[in-house]
Design an enzyme around this catalytic site. Structure first.
Site, PDB file in Angstrom:
ATOM      1  N   CYS A 218       0.836  -1.201   0.000  1.00  0.00           N
ATOM      2  CA  CYS A 218       0.000   0.000   0.000  1.00  0.00           C
ATOM      3  C   CYS A 218       0.876   1.258   0.000  1.00  0.00           C
ATOM      4  O   CYS A 218       0.657   2.181  -0.785  1.00  0.00           O
ATOM      5  CB  CYS A 218      -0.926  -0.028   1.213  1.00  0.00           C
ATOM      6  SG  CYS A 218      -2.167   1.272   1.225  1.00  0.00           S
ATOM      7  N   CYS A 219       1.889   1.283   0.863  1.00  0.00           N
ATOM      8  CA  CYS A 219       2.804   2.437   0.897  1.00  0.00           C
ATOM      9  C   CYS A 219       3.580   2.551  -0.417  1.00  0.00           C
ATOM     10  O   CYS A 219       3.847   3.659  -0.889  1.00  0.00           O
ATOM     11  CB  CYS A 219       3.793   2.310   2.057  1.00  0.00           C
ATOM     12  SG  CYS A 219       3.158   2.810   3.662  1.00  0.00           S
TER      13      CYS A 219
ATOM     14  N   CYS B 180      -1.286   8.616   7.131  1.00  0.00           N
ATOM     15  CA  CYS B 180      -2.648   8.264   6.721  1.00  0.00           C
ATOM     16  C   CYS B 180      -3.505   7.972   7.953  1.00  0.00           C
ATOM     17  O   CYS B 180      -3.030   7.384   8.934  1.00  0.00           O
ATOM     18  CB  CYS B 180      -2.614   7.030   5.828  1.00  0.00           C
ATOM     19  SG  CYS B 180      -1.754   7.305   4.262  1.00  0.00           S
TER      20      CYS B 180
ATOM     21  N   CYS C  68      -3.564   4.376   9.387  1.00  0.00           N
ATOM     22  CA  CYS C  68      -2.357   3.759   9.967  1.00  0.00           C
ATOM     23  C   CYS C  68      -1.700   4.624  11.030  1.00  0.00           C
ATOM     24  O   CYS C  68      -0.535   4.405  11.368  1.00  0.00           O
ATOM     25  CB  CYS C  68      -1.328   3.493   8.868  1.00  0.00           C
ATOM     26  SG  CYS C  68      -1.923   2.392   7.569  1.00  0.00           S
TER      27      CYS C  68
ATOM     28  N   CYS D  10       7.440   4.315   6.001  1.00  0.00           N
ATOM     29  CA  CYS D  10       6.558   4.069   4.850  1.00  0.00           C
ATOM     30  C   CYS D  10       7.355   3.723   3.605  1.00  0.00           C
ATOM     31  O   CYS D  10       6.802   3.236   2.626  1.00  0.00           O
ATOM     32  CB  CYS D  10       5.706   5.298   4.585  1.00  0.00           C
ATOM     33  SG  CYS D  10       6.665   6.791   4.290  1.00  0.00           S
TER      34      CYS D  10
HETATM   35  S1  SF4 Z   1       0.392   4.698   5.610  1.00  0.00           S
HETATM   36 FE1  SF4 Z   1      -1.127   3.035   5.528  1.00  0.00          FE
HETATM   37  S2  SF4 Z   1      -2.794   3.744   4.194  1.00  0.00           S
HETATM   38 FE2  SF4 Z   1      -1.045   5.155   3.935  1.00  0.00          FE
HETATM   39  S3  SF4 Z   1      -0.015   4.384   2.146  1.00  0.00           S
HETATM   40 FE3  SF4 Z   1       0.970   3.402   3.912  1.00  0.00          FE
HETATM   41  S4  SF4 Z   1      -0.135   1.464   4.337  1.00  0.00           S
HETATM   42 FE4  SF4 Z   1      -1.356   2.718   2.885  1.00  0.00          FE
END
Ligand code: SF4
Length: 234
Positions: A109-110, A195, A198, A221
């Site tokens: 996701c990151c 985010c 998280c 991240c």
């Molecule tokens: S902080 Fe969480 S929601 Fe944001 S990009 Fe990374 S994993 Fe995804």
């Protein structure tokens, strides 16, 4: 050195580093999260005649308070902030990788929502200015004002950290002294804000970044680890 002298020295160092960055490099990007203390750099840029573009990485999953902090800063100082975003919308990401990817594979996701857009941005610059400070976490303890980093394509850019030697307390004194509009989550136990999916509040004795991906081994991240720092002179 008194606190007043320390504040003056840190401010001078910050402005000197930004000035040297402008002298040395043509294509520069400053990235500001509007989630913490990097607004000190945004303020220094806004109050000067330094032509340094300010970028904001919007993952689409940020807190409303972070977006509000960015807008307040823009309005108050007439600062133009440029958005950078992921290639995939949230619905496209859900179609390809499933919903709530941050719960199942936060690294992917990151990579999609943070690292890819940042790689795209850095592909067009010679110097990247960040708000990293040594005291943020153990992993940031060796940050220098000027570093050289290799990107994945082998190209080298400067990574410039004008607040490397600032402490959190130094930054807060600056923010309060200049009455800067900051992210109000910082008054609610949040100390490092990413985010909303998280990020959580932390106890005051905890590491500043302890509220990020709480309960997981993940601490970064990837924005500050996908480049390879080169040794001095590299
Ligand atoms: S902080 Fe969480 S929601 Fe944001 S990009 Fe990374 S994993 Fe995804």
């Amino acid at each position: 050195m008194s606190q007043v002298q320390r504040e003056a020295a840190l401010k001078e160092e910050l402005e000197t580093v930004l000035g040297q960055c402008l002298e040395r490099y043509r294509r520069i990007a400053f990235t500001c999260s509007f989630g913490g203390t990097s607004i000190v750099i945004a303020h220094a840029i806004a109050m000067s005649d330094m032509d340094i573009p300010v970028y904001f990485l919007d993952t689409g999953l940020l807190f409303a308070e972070t977006l509000a902090a960015r807008r307040r800063f823009e309005q108050r100082f007439g600062l133009r902030v440029i958005d950078v975003g992921p290639a995939l919308s949230l619905s496209q990401q859900a179609e390809r990788h499933g919903g709530e990817l941050w719960l199942r594979d936060p690294d992917l996701c990151c990579a999609l929502r943070k690292v890819e857009p940042m790689q795209r941005l850095l592909g067009g610059v010679d110097a990247w200015i960040t708000g990293l400070r040594r005291d943020q976490s153990l992993t940031r303890g060796q940050v220098e004002a000027f570093e050289h980093h290799e990107l994945e394509d082998g190209r080298t850019i400067a990574k410039v950290n004008p607040m490397a030697h600032w402490t959190r307390q130094d930054a807060w004194q600056y923010i309060q002294a200049h009455d800067l509009p900051y992210n109000i989550l910082l008054d609610q136990g949040y100390r490092s804000i990413g985010c909303r999916t998280c990020t959580g509040p932390v106890a005051t004795e905890d590491d500043e970044r302890a509220g990020r991906w709480a309960g997981r081994a993940k601490t970064e991240c990837g924005l500050h680890t996908f480049t390879r720092r080169l040794p001095e002179g590299g």
